[in-house]
Each structure stands twice: as structure tokens, then as C-alpha cells.
Scaffold this active site. Structure first.
Site, PDB file in Angstrom:
ATOM      1  N   GLY A  12      32.945  72.930  98.589  1.00 55.81           N
ATOM      2  CA  GLY A  12      33.626  72.757  99.721  1.00 55.81           C
ATOM      3  C   GLY A  12      33.130  71.681 100.683  1.00 55.81           C
ATOM      4  O   GLY A  12      33.448  71.426 101.456  1.00 55.81           O
ATOM      5  N   SER A  13      32.117  70.857  99.889  1.00 53.73           N
ATOM      6  CA  SER A  13      31.424  69.855 100.881  1.00 53.73           C
ATOM      7  C   SER A  13      32.291  68.865 101.098  1.00 53.73           C
ATOM      8  O   SER A  13      32.147  68.140 102.146  1.00 53.73           O
ATOM      9  CB  SER A  13      30.097  69.446 100.175  1.00 53.73           C
ATOM     10  OG  SER A  13      30.210  68.496  99.069  1.00 53.73           O
ATOM     11  N   ASN A  14      33.257  68.515 100.314  1.00 51.69           N
ATOM     12  CA  ASN A  14      34.246  67.384 100.522  1.00 51.69           C
ATOM     13  C   ASN A  14      34.976  67.647 101.750  1.00 51.69           C
ATOM     14  O   ASN A  14      35.486  67.003 102.595  1.00 51.69           O
ATOM     15  CB  ASN A  14      34.900  66.921  99.212  1.00 51.69           C
ATOM     16  CG  ASN A  14      34.192  65.910  98.400  1.00 51.69           C
ATOM     17  OD1 ASN A  14      33.946  64.834  98.692  1.00 51.69           O
ATOM     18  ND2 ASN A  14      33.537  66.425  97.367  1.00 51.69           N
ATOM     19  N   LYS A  65      44.685  75.369  84.429  1.00 51.66           N
ATOM     20  CA  LYS A  65      45.769  74.443  85.085  1.00 51.66           C
ATOM     21  C   LYS A  65      46.465  75.502  85.980  1.00 51.66           C
ATOM     22  O   LYS A  65      46.173  76.830  86.189  1.00 51.66           O
ATOM     23  CB  LYS A  65      46.742  74.330  83.877  1.00 51.66           C
ATOM     24  CG  LYS A  65      47.265  75.449  83.185  1.00 51.66           C
ATOM     25  CD  LYS A  65      48.216  74.997  81.998  1.00 51.66           C
ATOM     26  CE  LYS A  65      48.993  76.313  81.340  1.00 51.66           C
ATOM     27  NZ  LYS A  65      49.669  75.650  80.208  1.00 51.66           N
ATOM     28  N   MET A  92      38.966  72.819  90.207  1.00 57.17           N
ATOM     29  CA  MET A  92      38.652  72.630  88.724  1.00 57.17           C
ATOM     30  C   MET A  92      39.862  73.067  87.945  1.00 57.17           C
ATOM     31  O   MET A  92      39.822  73.685  86.822  1.00 57.17           O
ATOM     32  CB  MET A  92      37.583  73.477  88.591  1.00 57.17           C
ATOM     33  CG  MET A  92      36.338  73.107  89.035  1.00 57.17           C
ATOM     34  SD  MET A  92      36.005  71.246  89.021  1.00 57.17           S
ATOM     35  CE  MET A  92      35.299  71.371  87.261  1.00 57.17           C
ATOM     36  N   ARG A  93      41.212  72.492  88.155  1.00 59.88           N
ATOM     37  CA  ARG A  93      42.452  72.954  87.334  1.00 59.88           C
ATOM     38  C   ARG A  93      43.178  71.830  87.291  1.00 59.88           C
ATOM     39  O   ARG A  93      43.319  70.808  88.137  1.00 59.88           O
ATOM     40  CB  ARG A  93      43.271  73.976  88.081  1.00 59.88           C
ATOM     41  CG  ARG A  93      42.728  75.216  87.979  1.00 59.88           C
ATOM     42  CD  ARG A  93      43.360  76.462  88.627  1.00 59.88           C
ATOM     43  NE  ARG A  93      42.625  77.581  88.396  1.00 59.88           N
ATOM     44  CZ  ARG A  93      42.723  78.392  87.714  1.00 59.88           C
ATOM     45  NH1 ARG A  93      43.774  78.339  86.780  1.00 59.88           N
ATOM     46  NH2 ARG A  93      42.105  79.656  87.652  1.00 59.88           N
ATOM     47  N   ASN A 109      42.889  63.238  94.525  1.00 59.43           N
ATOM     48  CA  ASN A 109      42.012  63.828  93.838  1.00 59.43           C
ATOM     49  C   ASN A 109      40.540  63.107  94.082  1.00 59.43           C
ATOM     50  O   ASN A 109      40.558  61.674  94.404  1.00 59.43           O
ATOM     51  CB  ASN A 109      42.066  63.906  92.424  1.00 59.43           C
ATOM     52  CG  ASN A 109      40.954  64.671  91.666  1.00 59.43           C
ATOM     53  OD1 ASN A 109      40.540  65.640  92.053  1.00 59.43           O
ATOM     54  ND2 ASN A 109      40.447  64.183  90.642  1.00 59.43           N
ATOM     55  N   HIS A 111      36.863  62.203  92.090  1.00 58.43           N
ATOM     56  CA  HIS A 111      36.220  62.313  90.992  1.00 58.43           C
ATOM     57  C   HIS A 111      34.959  61.398  90.990  1.00 58.43           C
ATOM     58  O   HIS A 111      34.856  60.439  91.305  1.00 58.43           O
ATOM     59  CB  HIS A 111      37.279  62.011  89.667  1.00 58.43           C
ATOM     60  CG  HIS A 111      36.460  62.034  88.415  1.00 58.43           C
ATOM     61  ND1 HIS A 111      36.349  63.201  87.764  1.00 58.43           N
ATOM     62  CD2 HIS A 111      35.928  61.174  87.692  1.00 58.43           C
ATOM     63  CE1 HIS A 111      35.866  63.072  86.618  1.00 58.43           C
ATOM     64  NE2 HIS A 111      35.753  61.756  86.349  1.00 58.43           N
TER      65      HIS A 111
END
Ligand code: GRF
Length: 203
Positions: A12-14, A65, A92-93, A109, A111
Site C-alpha cells: 500500500g505504499s502507493n 481475476k 494483483m488481479r 492502474n 505499472h
């Protein structure tokens, strides 16, 4: 003001960088809810520390997913919380068309690569093994593909001679924490158009 939901699977650093920007008054947004697909994900601890509503979303029976009952439940929760923008931050889905249709062009998102190079997992290791001299991070709108939607913000970092996957990832993460608030500031201002693949930002 943006009304955000943040979805994560890990540290959760973002999310923290988004919380920090909001608290510093540099991002006009409010986090309505934080959701994780693991009950003990650190992102939920961080949410609690900042008095944000946190929730575990059981995504069974799927492992990679977000579909079926969990997807329906999530959409219901997001709507009832008044969320207008869904922020995937280390989630991660793969998200599916039903969620995207419920929030058209409002699912983002981050990346850890300069897309379209190295979609998928461990992209910084892929960049290192490929022999890239620059790597970086991309914040993009999510579409039906994997890491393939229109790009909002990118930041590059150098790949150094003595880099390991860990040192490179750490350098990329510093830029992630700048890039996500920056992308959300663009959404908050609304001074952009999406033309095909291009997100055009009017200064
Ligand atoms: C980040 O490297 C992000 O780019 C990727 O997953 C990681 C999540 O980190 N999608 P954190 O949970 O935000 O610390």
C-alpha cells in the site's frame, strides 16, 4: 473533488502517496474506501492508521481475476460509497469488463515499467534481464487488456550498472509515488481528453 476507492493486495505504499498528497492539500480528492483481496494486507493497516474505511474483499474461487460474485459485491459497495474513480494500487488481479463498464474511463492502474514494454509481473526484473538502460513507471486507464489502456503519466529512471531487481524496483517506486498523485491531479482537474490511445492534457 475525486471520490476514490483504492484496491490493493500488498504494502500500500502507493495508497500512502495518495493519502499524503490529499493531506498536504495538493490533491483534491477523498478516499471513500480501501479494499484488499487479502485480509492481512498491509494496505488495510495503513487505511486504519489514517481513519479510512478498509474492507477485505473475498475474491474466491478465483485466484488471479476479479469476477462473479466478488465483482458484483464490489460494484455495489463502490456505488453505495459514492465512488467515482477506482484506483488499482498493487492489486494483483485482472479486472473484468463489468467493473470497467460500471466506471467507464474511471479505473486507473500503476505499472512498474515504461509500457508497452514489459506488461505483466516482475517487469523491473524483465527490464534488467533485457539489458534496458532506462526503466520506469506508467499510470494508465484500465481497459480490457493487461496493462494496455491509455497512458496518463510516465516517469523514467536510469538502470545502473550494479542494479539488482530490488535496487531497480526501489528506484522505480520513488517515481511511482510521484506519478500516481500527478495522474490523479489530472483527473481531478478534468483538463484532458481521451482520443483513441492518446490522453491529451490541456495545461
Ligand atoms: C507497485 O510496484 C506497483 O507498480 C505494482 O505493484 C506494486 C504495489 O506496491 N502494480 P504498493 O503496494 O503500492 O507498495
Amino acid at each position: 473533488m475525486l471520490k476514490l476507492a483504492v484496491l490493493g493486495s500488498g504494502s500500500g505504499s502507493n495508497m500512502q502517496s495518495i493519502v499524503d498528497a490529499i493531506e498536504a492539500g495538493t490533491l483534491d480528492a477523498e478516499i471513500k474506501i480501501v479494499l484488499a483481496d487479502f485480509p492481512d494486507a498491509k494496505i488495510l493497516e495503513r487505511a486504519k492508521k489514517h481513519n479510512l474505511k478498509g474492507m477485505y474483499l473475498d475474491c474466491a474461487p478465483f485466484k488471479t481475476k476479479l469476477e462473479g460474485a466478488a465483482e458484483d459485491r464490489l460494484i455495489e459497495i463502490l456505488k453505495s460509497e459514492g465512488v467515482d474513480t477506482v484506483v488499482l494500487a498493487g492489486f494483483m488481479r485482472i479486472v473484468k469488463p463489468k467493473l470497467l463498464a460500471a466506471f467507464p474511463n474511471r479505473v486507473l492502474n500503476i505499472h512498474p515499467a515504461l509500457l508497452p514494454a514489459f506488461p505483466g509481473v516482475h517487469s523491473w526484473t524483465q527490464a534488467l534481464d533485457y539489458g534496458c538502460k532506462v526503466a520506469g513507471v506508467t499510470v494508465h486507464f484500465v481497459d480490457a487488456g493487461t496493462d494496455s489502456g491509455p497512458i496518463i503519466v510516465q516517469k523514467a529512471v536510469p538502470v545502473l550498472e550494479d542494479d539488482t531487481p530490488e535496487t531497480l524496483h526501489a528506484r522505480i517506486q520513488v517515481q511511482e509515488h510521484i506519478a500516481y498523485p500527478e495522474a490523479l491531479r489530472i483527473l481531478a482537474k478534468g483538463n484532458y481528453t481521451i482520443e483513441g490511445r492518446r490522453v491529451r492534457i490541456q495545461e
